[in-house]
Design a protein around this motif. Structure first.
Motif, PDB file in Angstrom:
ATOM      1  N   ARG A 159       0.816  -1.228   0.000  1.00 40.14           N
ATOM      2  CA  ARG A 159       0.000   0.000   0.000  1.00 40.14           C
ATOM      3  C   ARG A 159       0.840   1.264   0.000  1.00 40.14           C
ATOM      4  O   ARG A 159       0.348   2.348  -0.274  1.00 40.14           O
ATOM      5  N   TYR A 160       2.127   1.164   0.321  1.00 39.37           N
ATOM      6  CA  TYR A 160       2.996   2.339   0.352  1.00 39.37           C
ATOM      7  C   TYR A 160       3.565   2.681  -1.020  1.00 39.37           C
ATOM      8  O   TYR A 160       4.269   3.680  -1.161  1.00 39.37           O
ATOM      9  N   GLY A 161       3.311   1.841  -2.025  1.00 44.02           N
ATOM     10  CA  GLY A 161       3.772   2.141  -3.373  1.00 44.02           C
ATOM     11  C   GLY A 161       5.278   2.109  -3.538  1.00 44.02           C
ATOM     12  O   GLY A 161       5.838   2.846  -4.352  1.00 44.02           O
ATOM     13  N   LEU A 162       5.957   1.262  -2.777  1.00 46.26           N
ATOM     14  CA  LEU A 162       7.419   1.163  -2.877  1.00 46.26           C
ATOM     15  C   LEU A 162       7.817   0.408  -4.142  1.00 46.26           C
ATOM     16  O   LEU A 162       7.058  -0.422  -4.640  1.00 46.26           O
ATOM     17  N   ASP A 163       8.993   0.694  -4.646  1.00 42.78           N
ATOM     18  CA  ASP A 163       9.468  -0.022  -5.831  1.00 42.78           C
ATOM     19  C   ASP A 163       9.667  -1.500  -5.497  1.00 42.78           C
ATOM     20  O   ASP A 163      10.211  -1.830  -4.441  1.00 42.78           O
ATOM     21  N   PRO A 164       9.233  -2.406  -6.387  1.00 40.72           N
ATOM     22  CA  PRO A 164       9.379  -3.845  -6.155  1.00 40.72           C
ATOM     23  C   PRO A 164      10.809  -4.303  -6.433  1.00 40.72           C
ATOM     24  O   PRO A 164      11.103  -4.891  -7.459  1.00 40.72           O
ATOM     25  N   THR A 165      11.702  -3.998  -5.494  1.00 42.02           N
ATOM     26  CA  THR A 165      13.122  -4.244  -5.717  1.00 42.02           C
ATOM     27  C   THR A 165      13.691  -5.242  -4.716  1.00 42.02           C
ATOM     28  O   THR A 165      13.085  -5.520  -3.683  1.00 42.02           O
ATOM     29  N   PHE A 166      14.880  -5.733  -5.039  1.00 46.15           N
ATOM     30  CA  PHE A 166      15.673  -6.486  -4.079  1.00 46.15           C
ATOM     31  C   PHE A 166      17.096  -5.964  -4.170  1.00 46.15           C
ATOM     32  O   PHE A 166      17.668  -5.850  -5.251  1.00 46.15           O
ATOM     33  N   GLN A 167      17.664  -5.616  -3.033  1.00 47.85           N
ATOM     34  CA  GLN A 167      19.041  -5.128  -2.966  1.00 47.85           C
ATOM     35  C   GLN A 167      19.839  -6.124  -2.137  1.00 47.85           C
ATOM     36  O   GLN A 167      19.587  -6.267  -0.945  1.00 47.85           O
ATOM     37  N   PRO A 168      20.801  -6.843  -2.748  1.00 50.30           N
ATOM     38  CA  PRO A 168      21.561  -7.809  -1.969  1.00 50.30           C
ATOM     39  C   PRO A 168      22.429  -7.132  -0.915  1.00 50.30           C
ATOM     40  O   PRO A 168      22.814  -5.979  -1.067  1.00 50.30           O
ATOM     41  N   GLY A 169      22.703  -7.882   0.145  1.00 48.13           N
ATOM     42  CA  GLY A 169      23.564  -7.370   1.205  1.00 48.13           C
ATOM     43  C   GLY A 169      24.975  -7.182   0.705  1.00 48.13           C
ATOM     44  O   GLY A 169      25.369  -7.674  -0.362  1.00 48.13           O
ATOM     45  N   PRO A 170      25.812  -6.474   1.485  1.00 47.14           N
ATOM     46  CA  PRO A 170      27.163  -6.125   1.047  1.00 47.14           C
ATOM     47  C   PRO A 170      28.070  -7.333   0.805  1.00 47.14           C
ATOM     48  O   PRO A 170      29.015  -7.229   0.057  1.00 47.14           O
ATOM     49  N   GLU A 171      27.754  -8.467   1.432  1.00 53.13           N
ATOM     50  CA  GLU A 171      28.633  -9.642   1.269  1.00 53.13           C
ATOM     51  C   GLU A 171      28.153 -10.572   0.159  1.00 53.13           C
ATOM     52  O   GLU A 171      28.719 -11.632  -0.044  1.00 53.13           O
ATOM     53  N   ALA A 172      27.100 -10.179  -0.554  1.00 53.00           N
ATOM     54  CA  ALA A 172      26.519 -11.066  -1.565  1.00 53.00           C
ATOM     55  C   ALA A 172      27.429 -11.249  -2.777  1.00 53.00           C
ATOM     56  O   ALA A 172      27.340 -12.223  -3.476  1.00 53.00           O
ATOM     57  N   HIS A 173      28.284 -10.276  -3.024  1.00 53.68           N
ATOM     58  CA  HIS A 173      29.145 -10.369  -4.206  1.00 53.68           C
ATOM     59  C   HIS A 173      30.576 -10.631  -3.786  1.00 53.68           C
ATOM     60  O   HIS A 173      31.296  -9.735  -3.391  1.00 53.68           O
ATOM     61  N   GLY A 174      30.954 -11.894  -3.830  1.00 55.02           N
ATOM     62  CA  GLY A 174      32.329 -12.264  -3.561  1.00 55.02           C
ATOM     63  C   GLY A 174      32.711 -12.199  -2.091  1.00 55.02           C
ATOM     64  O   GLY A 174      33.859 -12.067  -1.749  1.00 55.02           O
ATOM     65  N   GLY A 175      31.722 -12.281  -1.168  1.00 55.61           N
ATOM     66  CA  GLY A 175      32.044 -12.165   0.229  1.00 55.61           C
ATOM     67  C   GLY A 175      31.980 -13.499   0.880  1.00 55.61           C
ATOM     68  O   GLY A 175      32.426 -13.862   1.857  1.00 55.61           O
TER      69      GLY A 175
END
Length: 175
Positions: A159-175
């Motif tokens: 209901r808040y109209g937020l963008d339907p996104t996913f942002q991986p955590g900082p360790e998701a890429h090569g961590g």
């Protein structure tokens, strides 16, 4: 990543996220916390890892590192017991809640876990007022409804109209 749980697939479609192959040693994870985890939660972890949905729901889908890590409560004992009202925090081998997501507004999304009843995972949700609500649905269905169902009250954020996104955590890429 073929044959994903229907609700996991819906979350992927909703966010437009291309599933990444996060490999997790589930045997080691489940031995550490002494319970098997829900199959659809494992699929979510393998597709997304840990991170943030719609800039507001922190998903604890990582089993490594210090961000979005489901296992941190067992690795860093709290110096003061947390008062949680009608449900205690889960301790390996016991009964209580395990938090798998939270929101920037203070809501917590958990399972009610009983080591004596493995495989039963009602979803518990607690808002900023502190009352628990129990849902008889899978982790991924609950998460999808929180993100996409405008009528899913009081925990839905669509209901808040937020963008339907996913942002991986900082360790998701090569961590």
């Amino acid at each position: 990543m073929k044959g994903l749980h229907m609700w996991v697939q819906r979350i992927l479609e909703f966010t437009g996220w291309e599933p990444s192959a996060h490999s997790v040693d589930w045997t080691a994870v489940e031995e550490e916390i002494q319970i098997p985890l829900p199959a659809d939660f494992k699929e979510l972890c393998e597709a997304f890892g840990g991170g943030t949905f719609c800039d507001s729901v922190a998903f604890l889908g990582s089993m490594e590192g210090s961000h979005f890590n489901l296992l941190l409560p067992w690795r860093a004992p709290l110096p003061i017991p947390v008062e949680s009202g009608q449900y205690p925090e889960y301790t390996p081998g016991g009964k209580g809640y395990v938090t798998w997501a939270s929101t920037e507004w203070g809501a917590e999304y958990c399972w009610l876990v009983d080591a004596q009843q493995p495989g039963t995972y009602p979803v518990l949700a607690r808002g900023d007022a502190g009352e628990w609500c129990e849902y008889d649905m899978s982790t991924s269905e609950f998460l999808y409804r929180v993100l996409a169902d405008k009528d899913f009250q009081p925990f839905g954020i669509a209901r808040y109209g937020l963008d339907p996104t996913f942002q991986p955590g900082p360790e998701a890429h090569g961590g």
